[in-house]
Design an enzyme around this catalytic site. Structure first.
Site, PDB file in Angstrom:
ATOM      1  N   ARG A 103      -1.227  -1.966   2.696  1.00 52.20           N
ATOM      2  CA  ARG A 103      -1.462  -0.862   3.629  1.00 52.20           C
ATOM      3  C   ARG A 103      -2.934  -0.752   4.015  1.00 52.20           C
ATOM      4  NH1 ARG A 103       1.046   3.906   0.217  1.00 52.20           N
ATOM      5  NH2 ARG A 103       3.242   3.383   0.397  1.00 52.20           N
ATOM      6  N   LYS A 146      11.317   7.195  -1.957  1.00 57.04           N
ATOM      7  CA  LYS A 146      12.061   8.359  -2.467  1.00 57.04           C
ATOM      8  C   LYS A 146      11.950   9.567  -1.534  1.00 57.04           C
ATOM      9  CE  LYS A 146      10.511   8.980  -6.702  1.00 57.04           C
ATOM     10  NZ  LYS A 146       9.629   7.852  -7.004  1.00 57.04           N
ATOM     11  N   ARG A 198       0.228   2.111 -11.985  1.00 55.47           N
ATOM     12  CA  ARG A 198       1.257   3.129 -11.737  1.00 55.47           C
ATOM     13  C   ARG A 198       2.640   2.570 -12.037  1.00 55.47           C
ATOM     14  NH1 ARG A 198       0.037   4.444  -5.766  1.00 55.47           N
ATOM     15  NH2 ARG A 198       1.879   5.761  -5.786  1.00 55.47           N
ATOM     16  N   ARG A 213      11.308  12.575 -15.904  1.00 53.19           N
ATOM     17  CA  ARG A 213      10.493  11.385 -15.953  1.00 53.19           C
ATOM     18  C   ARG A 213      10.638  10.668 -17.290  1.00 53.19           C
ATOM     19  NH1 ARG A 213       5.151  11.858 -12.336  1.00 53.19           N
ATOM     20  NH2 ARG A 213       6.604  12.276 -10.709  1.00 53.19           N
ATOM     21  N   ARG A 250      -6.897   2.639   0.929  1.00 53.45           N
ATOM     22  CA  ARG A 250      -7.060   3.777   0.011  1.00 53.45           C
ATOM     23  C   ARG A 250      -7.186   3.280  -1.419  1.00 53.45           C
ATOM     24  NH1 ARG A 250      -2.427   7.671   1.896  1.00 53.45           N
ATOM     25  NH2 ARG A 250      -1.352   6.241   0.522  1.00 53.45           N
TER      26      ARG A 250
END
Ligand SMILES: [Zn+2]
Length: 219
Positions: free
Chosen positions: A130, A13, A174, A91, A163
């Protein structure tokens, strides 16, 4: 032009928001920025938000809506012909209805809700793969952007790490939250014929070309 940008975490985004905002000369308004601005300037709304955060509570929808309404009354929005690109808001359906009321006060409507679609399993793979170098902050991906030696930064030989936010379990949570809150929102905009679904699996530049094609009919 008035646009909201929807899409799960990791759908890209931010990159699209920047390009849309530059190309169509409309301010890019992210809820994160609005929060930070209000709190660091100690505005009445920022003070209220701080009270909730200090108590470990979520900032209530009404307060978020007030901050967005205030932001949408500022000069850059008005001088863009009451134009904006909202990122991170709405949201929930409640927030979407509130936005519609804010627009109505200016006799305006939202033009589009752009929905970046990326299958959840792919998001999980993208984010959880990642790896980051703590020394130079270079980012790698265990499948799509591998370092020459597994787990080691090409540039300085430092061991890479993952992370906390990128761990599979965190990413899944999430996405669950996103799905629960935002699927009804997509339906809401679908019923209003505002939704534009964009295949977020394409290369970033192709995603933007796609968006431009659709927006080219509007001004
Ligand atoms: Zn490094």
């Amino acid at each position: 032009m008035r646009i909201v940008l929807l899409g799960p975490p990791g759908a890209g985004k931010g990159t699209q928001a920047k390009q849309i905002s530059e190309t169509y000369k409309i301010p890019h308004i992210s809820t994160g920025d609005i929060f930070r601005e209000n709190m660091s300037n100690d505005t009445p709304l920022g003070k209220k938000a701080k009270e909730y955060i200090a108590q470990g509570l979520l900032v209530p929808d009404e307060l978020v809506v007030d901050m967005v309404a205030d932001r949408l009354s500022q000069d850059d929005v008005l001088s863009a012909n009451y134009g904006y690109l909202l990122d991170g808001f709405p949201r929930t359906v409640f927030q979407a209805q509130a936005l519609s009321q804010i627009n109505a006060k200016r006799d305006c409507e939202l033009d589009f809700a752009i929905n970046l679609e990326v299958p959840f399993d792919i998001l999980i793979e993208r984010i959880s793969g990642r790896r980051i170098c703590p020394t130079c902050q270079a980012t790698y991906h265990i499948k799509y952007n591998k370092p020459k030696i597994e787990g080691i930064c090409d540039l300085d030989g430092t061991p890479l790490y993952q992370r906390e936010d990128d761990k599979v379990e965190t990413v899944k949570k999430r996405i669950d939250v996103y799905q629960e809150q935002t699927e009804p929102l997509i339906e809401y905009y679908q019923n209003k014929h505002k939704i534009i679904n964009i295949n977020g699996l394409q290369d970033m530049n192709d995603v933007f070309e796609n968006i431009k094609e659709i927006l080219s009919g509007v001004n």
